[in-house]
Design a protein around this motif. Structure first.
Motif, PDB file in Angstrom:
ATOM      1  N   VAL A 151       0.895   4.200  -2.835  1.00 26.92           N
ATOM      2  CA  VAL A 151       0.686   5.623  -2.516  1.00 26.92           C
ATOM      3  C   VAL A 151       1.875   6.448  -3.002  1.00 26.92           C
ATOM      4  O   VAL A 151       1.694   7.533  -3.566  1.00 26.92           O
ATOM      5  CB  VAL A 151       0.441   5.817  -0.995  1.00 26.92           C
ATOM      6  CG1 VAL A 151       0.471   7.284  -0.617  1.00 26.92           C
ATOM      7  CG2 VAL A 151      -0.888   5.190  -0.599  1.00 26.92           C
ATOM      8  N   ALA A 152       3.091   5.932  -2.811  1.00 26.43           N
ATOM      9  CA  ALA A 152       4.286   6.655  -3.271  1.00 26.43           C
ATOM     10  C   ALA A 152       4.277   6.814  -4.790  1.00 26.43           C
ATOM     11  O   ALA A 152       4.616   7.883  -5.311  1.00 26.43           O
ATOM     12  CB  ALA A 152       5.546   5.914  -2.827  1.00 26.43           C
ATOM     13  N   ARG A 153       3.852   5.773  -5.498  1.00 22.65           N
ATOM     14  CA  ARG A 153       3.771   5.855  -6.964  1.00 22.65           C
ATOM     15  C   ARG A 153       2.739   6.896  -7.387  1.00 22.65           C
ATOM     16  O   ARG A 153       2.994   7.726  -8.271  1.00 22.65           O
ATOM     17  CB  ARG A 153       3.418   4.489  -7.568  1.00 22.65           C
ATOM     18  CG  ARG A 153       3.295   4.501  -9.097  1.00 22.65           C
ATOM     19  CD  ARG A 153       2.622   3.251  -9.647  1.00 22.65           C
ATOM     20  NE  ARG A 153       1.352   2.911  -9.019  1.00 22.65           N
ATOM     21  CZ  ARG A 153       0.191   3.569  -9.224  1.00 22.65           C
ATOM     22  NH1 ARG A 153       0.145   4.599 -10.033  1.00 22.65           N
ATOM     23  NH2 ARG A 153      -0.920   3.177  -8.621  1.00 22.65           N
ATOM     24  N   ARG A 154       1.571   6.872  -6.727  1.00 22.72           N
ATOM     25  CA  ARG A 154       0.527   7.850  -7.053  1.00 22.72           C
ATOM     26  C   ARG A 154       0.997   9.266  -6.749  1.00 22.72           C
ATOM     27  O   ARG A 154       0.717  10.200  -7.509  1.00 22.72           O
ATOM     28  CB  ARG A 154      -0.756   7.511  -6.290  1.00 22.72           C
ATOM     29  CG  ARG A 154      -1.406   6.246  -6.819  1.00 22.72           C
ATOM     30  CD  ARG A 154      -2.582   5.700  -6.010  1.00 22.72           C
ATOM     31  NE  ARG A 154      -3.437   6.693  -5.424  1.00 22.72           N
ATOM     32  CZ  ARG A 154      -3.995   6.564  -4.213  1.00 22.72           C
ATOM     33  NH1 ARG A 154      -3.762   5.503  -3.471  1.00 22.72           N
ATOM     34  NH2 ARG A 154      -4.788   7.499  -3.745  1.00 22.72           N
ATOM     35  N   PHE A 155       1.731   9.437  -5.643  1.00 26.95           N
ATOM     36  CA  PHE A 155       2.279  10.753  -5.309  1.00 26.95           C
ATOM     37  C   PHE A 155       3.236  11.220  -6.405  1.00 26.95           C
ATOM     38  O   PHE A 155       3.156  12.360  -6.859  1.00 26.95           O
ATOM     39  CB  PHE A 155       3.012  10.701  -3.954  1.00 26.95           C
ATOM     40  CG  PHE A 155       3.708  11.987  -3.614  1.00 26.95           C
ATOM     41  CD1 PHE A 155       3.048  12.979  -2.902  1.00 26.95           C
ATOM     42  CD2 PHE A 155       5.008  12.234  -4.027  1.00 26.95           C
ATOM     43  CE1 PHE A 155       3.673  14.169  -2.599  1.00 26.95           C
ATOM     44  CE2 PHE A 155       5.643  13.426  -3.739  1.00 26.95           C
ATOM     45  CZ  PHE A 155       4.973  14.399  -3.021  1.00 26.95           C
ATOM     46  N   ARG A 156       4.162  10.351  -6.805  1.00 29.70           N
ATOM     47  CA  ARG A 156       5.141  10.720  -7.848  1.00 29.70           C
ATOM     48  C   ARG A 156       4.455  11.098  -9.152  1.00 29.70           C
ATOM     49  O   ARG A 156       4.826  12.088  -9.798  1.00 29.70           O
ATOM     50  CB  ARG A 156       6.128   9.577  -8.090  1.00 29.70           C
ATOM     51  CG  ARG A 156       7.181   9.420  -7.032  1.00 29.70           C
ATOM     52  CD  ARG A 156       8.265   8.420  -7.450  1.00 29.70           C
ATOM     53  NE  ARG A 156       7.737   7.139  -7.894  1.00 29.70           N
ATOM     54  CZ  ARG A 156       7.443   6.121  -7.104  1.00 29.70           C
ATOM     55  NH1 ARG A 156       7.597   6.232  -5.799  1.00 29.70           N
ATOM     56  NH2 ARG A 156       6.983   4.993  -7.609  1.00 29.70           N
ATOM     57  N   ASP A 157       3.461  10.307  -9.548  1.00 29.72           N
ATOM     58  CA  ASP A 157       2.741  10.601 -10.789  1.00 29.72           C
ATOM     59  C   ASP A 157       2.045  11.965 -10.712  1.00 29.72           C
ATOM     60  O   ASP A 157       2.152  12.773 -11.643  1.00 29.72           O
ATOM     61  CB  ASP A 157       1.699   9.518 -11.084  1.00 29.72           C
ATOM     62  CG  ASP A 157       2.315   8.181 -11.447  1.00 29.72           C
ATOM     63  OD1 ASP A 157       3.536   8.127 -11.718  1.00 29.72           O
ATOM     64  OD2 ASP A 157       1.569   7.170 -11.447  1.00 29.72           O
ATOM     65  N   LEU A 158       1.341  12.197  -9.622  1.00 29.24           N
ATOM     66  CA  LEU A 158       0.634  13.463  -9.448  1.00 29.24           C
ATOM     67  C   LEU A 158       1.618  14.621  -9.369  1.00 29.24           C
ATOM     68  O   LEU A 158       1.421  15.664 -10.004  1.00 29.24           O
ATOM     69  CB  LEU A 158      -0.250  13.408  -8.198  1.00 29.24           C
ATOM     70  CG  LEU A 158      -1.090  14.648  -7.898  1.00 29.24           C
ATOM     71  CD1 LEU A 158      -2.018  14.981  -9.060  1.00 29.24           C
ATOM     72  CD2 LEU A 158      -1.890  14.425  -6.610  1.00 29.24           C
ATOM     73  N   ARG A 208       0.843  -1.207   0.000  1.00 26.28           N
ATOM     74  CA  ARG A 208       0.000   0.000   0.000  1.00 26.28           C
ATOM     75  C   ARG A 208       0.877   1.256   0.000  1.00 26.28           C
ATOM     76  O   ARG A 208       0.603   2.215  -0.728  1.00 26.28           O
ATOM     77  CB  ARG A 208      -0.922  -0.023   1.209  1.00 26.28           C
ATOM     78  CG  ARG A 208      -1.858   1.148   1.273  1.00 26.28           C
ATOM     79  CD  ARG A 208      -2.834   1.004   2.409  1.00 26.28           C
ATOM     80  NE  ARG A 208      -3.500   2.284   2.663  1.00 26.28           N
ATOM     81  CZ  ARG A 208      -4.226   2.544   3.720  1.00 26.28           C
ATOM     82  NH1 ARG A 208      -4.423   1.607   4.631  1.00 26.28           N
ATOM     83  NH2 ARG A 208      -4.778   3.712   3.887  1.00 26.28           N
ATOM     84  N   ALA A 209       1.933   1.266   0.809  1.00 24.38           N
ATOM     85  CA  ALA A 209       2.838   2.424   0.856  1.00 24.38           C
ATOM     86  C   ALA A 209       3.499   2.649  -0.505  1.00 24.38           C
ATOM     87  O   ALA A 209       3.631   3.794  -0.956  1.00 24.38           O
ATOM     88  CB  ALA A 209       3.897   2.231   1.938  1.00 24.38           C
ATOM     89  N   ASP A 210       3.895   1.569  -1.154  1.00 25.43           N
ATOM     90  CA  ASP A 210       4.509   1.682  -2.482  1.00 25.43           C
ATOM     91  C   ASP A 210       3.518   2.245  -3.499  1.00 25.43           C
ATOM     92  O   ASP A 210       3.874   3.072  -4.339  1.00 25.43           O
ATOM     93  CB  ASP A 210       5.028   0.327  -2.959  1.00 25.43           C
ATOM     94  CG  ASP A 210       6.216  -0.169  -2.152  1.00 25.43           C
ATOM     95  OD1 ASP A 210       6.829   0.634  -1.412  1.00 25.43           O
ATOM     96  OD2 ASP A 210       6.520  -1.383  -2.253  1.00 25.43           O
TER      97      ASP A 210
END
Length: 151
Positions: free
Chosen positions: A129-136, A125-127
């Motif tokens: 969220v981190a991917r979604r953060f980077r994309d955004l 889940r943390a990974d």
């Protein structure tokens, strides 16, 4: 001026304000017979000027963010709030993982500790969220260099 340039100037102004705060602290008191390293009145005048410039930039940045479409349903302000929420969620999960995988947990002690959660699922889940953060964040940064600052 592009929004990204204004963001850089805002960060520079914030650093300058902090430096002036520190210089004012060093010049606030002086031992009898000595002189201050810098004139506090001059520093106060300078800090007022920098704060005024910073305030103007913040207003323009906020106005630009509120008026700029990000996608079909969100403004740039909305996307920034979403990014902040993702960062907060990721921070909480990585803190949980750090606490749950603490090596001292299994150290010799008469008290035994056990993990109260599944590390693999929280890490996944943390990974995510981190991917979604980077994309955004990448999309926000790209937009910042293409949007003109609202005056």
């Amino acid at each position: 001026m592009k929004l990204a340039e204004a963001l850089i100037l805002r960060a520079d102004a914030q650093k300058r304000i902090q430096q002036l705060r520190e210089r004012l602290s060093r010049s606030a008191r002086v031992q009898e017979g000595d002189t201050t390293p810098e004139d506090p009145q001059d520093l106060l005048a300078e800090v007022s000027h920098v704060i005024n410039d910073w305030q103007t930039l913040v207003k323009q940045i906020n106005r630009t963010n509120a008026l700029t479409p990000f996608d079909d349903t969100r403004t740039l302000t909305d996307a920034l709030a979403d990014r902040e929420a993702l960062a907060t969620e990721h921070s909480i999960m990585t803190n949980l993982l750090a606490q749950g995988t603490n090596q001292n947990m299994n150290a010799y002690s008469p008290i035994k500790y056990f993990r109260a959660f599944d590390v693999a699922s929280v890490q996944k889940r943390a990974d995510d969220v981190a991917r979604r953060f980077r994309d955004l964040d990448s999309r926000i940064q790209a937009l910042n260099w293409n949007i003109d600052l609202t005056e």
